[in-house]
Design an enzyme around this catalytic site. Sequence first.
Site, PDB file in Angstrom:
ATOM      1  N   GLU A 259       0.840  -1.203   0.000  1.00 26.53           N
ATOM      2  CA  GLU A 259       0.000   0.000   0.000  1.00 26.53           C
ATOM      3  C   GLU A 259       0.874   1.252   0.000  1.00 26.53           C
ATOM      4  O   GLU A 259       1.816   1.375   0.776  1.00 26.53           O
ATOM      5  CB  GLU A 259      -0.877  -0.031   1.247  1.00 26.53           C
ATOM      6  N   LYS A 319      -9.283   2.366  -2.904  1.00 24.72           N
ATOM      7  CA  LYS A 319      -9.746   1.865  -1.610  1.00 24.72           C
ATOM      8  C   LYS A 319     -11.118   2.437  -1.286  1.00 24.72           C
ATOM      9  O   LYS A 319     -11.351   3.644  -1.380  1.00 24.72           O
ATOM     10  CB  LYS A 319      -8.748   2.233  -0.514  1.00 24.72           C
ATOM     11  N   CYS A 371      -5.277  -2.849   2.926  1.00 25.54           N
ATOM     12  CA  CYS A 371      -5.116  -2.742   4.375  1.00 25.54           C
ATOM     13  C   CYS A 371      -6.360  -3.176   5.129  1.00 25.54           C
ATOM     14  O   CYS A 371      -6.759  -4.329   5.112  1.00 25.54           O
ATOM     15  CB  CYS A 371      -4.694  -1.317   4.736  1.00 25.54           C
TER      16      CYS A 371
END
Length: 497
Positions: A259, A319, A371
Amino acid sequence: MNGYFRLIAAFALGVATVSGFAPFYLYPIPVVTLALLALLWRRSRTPGQAALTGFTFGMGLFGAGVTWLYVSLHDFGHMEPALAVLALIILCAYLALFPALTGWITAFRHFRASWAWPGMVAALWALAEWLRGTLFTGFPWLTVGYSQAPASPLAGFAPVIGVYGLSLLLMLSAAWLACWLENRQSHRFWLGLGSVWLIGFGLQQIHWTQPEGEPVTVSLLQGNIPQNMKWQPEHLAATMQIYAELVQESPSRLIVTPEISFPLFYEQAPQDYLALLAEHARSRQGDLLIGMAERSSSDNGYYNTMFSFGTSPEQSYRKYHLVPFGEYIPLKPVFGWIIDVLHIPLSDFSRGGLDQQPLDLAGQQVAVNICYEDVFGEEIIMQLPQASLLVNVSNDAWFGRSIGPRQHLQISQMRALETGRYMLRATNTGVTAIIDERGRVLEQLDMFTTAGLHSTAQGFGGATPYVRFGNSLVFALIGLLLLAGSLAAFSGRRKTL
C-alpha cells in the site's frame, strides 16, 4: 461471588481470551474463557450486574488485544502519551459496550431459566459483534470467530457462515459448557458441543472451490521502509531505489508492492521510472501492482489506489473502506482538530466505488483489497466468484513490533477460508505471506526485512456458501435462535437447564 472479585475475574478472562488470536493461536482458550464469562452471567443477581461483568470482560479483551493502537497514535502519530492512553481507553470502553449489552439481555430471569438460554446467548453475542463491525463504519477487530482460524474444527464452518457464524458457534459451545459447569448431572450439553465440533471437522474435508488453470508465479515485495522515514522527502529516492531493485529481481508474472509504496501522488511519479518497472513486468509476460496516492480529477480529493502496469491494459483499484481518523475524519466540524494532533500524512482520503471489478492481471482475475478492507468479509465477496485470487496490500508499519500485524495476518487467513481463494499479502514491514484456500500460511517473509517473496499461487473458481449468501445464513440462524429463546422464555413452558 464478591462484586470486586467478579470484576477482576471478568477482566482477567478478557485478557486471557487474546491468547486465542494470533500470534498465539491457542484456539481452545476462548471456549473456556467465554464459558466462564457465561457462567458469571448466569450467576449475576441482576441484569445490571451482568452488564457490568460483560463490560469489564470487554475492557480486558480490547485493552490487551488492541494495544497496538497506542503504538500507532503515540510512536507514529506523535500524540502525547496521556492523550494516546485516553484515546485507547475511550475506544475500549465503546467496544466493551457490546458484550455488556449481551450480558444485560441474557441475564433477565425469563431468559436465564429457559432451556434455550445457550442459543440466546450465542445469537445475541454474534449479533452484537456484527453491530460492532458495522456501526460508525465498523471495528470488527478481535471478533472471537477469528480465534478459530485456521486450525480449529469450527473453522470448517467459515466457508458456510463466515466469521460471525464462527462467533455464534463458539459462544454456543461456551454457553453449553457453562451450563454443564453449573449442573454436572446433565451430559446432554456435551452431546450438543461434540456434535457441532464434529460437524465442523467434517466440513473441513469439503473442497468448496476448484483450482482453475495453471498456478501463476508471484512476487510479493516488502520494502521495509520505516514509518518515521517514509514521508520525509529526503528518503524518497532511496525508497524508489529499493523498490526498483526488488521489482527487477522478481522472476514472476504477478508482482505486488505494498500500500502506497511511494510517498507521492501518481501524477508526480517519474514516468521513465514507471516505464522501466512496467517493461520488466512485460518481459515476464505479466503485470505489476504499485500502490500510490491518486488525485481526483473532479475535485480536490485524493484516493488510496493500486495501479497496474505491464502486459495487461493499465487498471486501478481505489480503496473503498477507509480507516476513521487515519484516512478520513468523520464529522469534521466536531473532530477536525484531530488532524492537527495526529500528524498523519494524507489523513483525508476520498472513498473509491463499492462496485469495482477484479483486475485482469497475469492471466488471473485479482480482487484487490487495501489494508483495513480485508477486515470486512461481506465487502470482499462483492468481487466474487469472478475473482480467482485475493490480494491484500498493507502498511502495517503503523503497528510497530506489536501483535497487530500478526492479528491482521489471521484476519486474512479467515478471508481465504470464507472465499476458498488464495490470499496474497504484500506489506511494507510484514507480515508478507501467501495463504492458501484453506487459510494456511504457506510461505512468509520475516518481519522488518527488505525482500521479495517469490513463489506460486493457484487460482480458484467456484463459490463457497458464504460467497453466495454472505451473512444471510448467519442472520437466519440468529433469528431462529432468538425466536426459539423468546418463545421458550414467555410461553409458560420454561423448562430449566
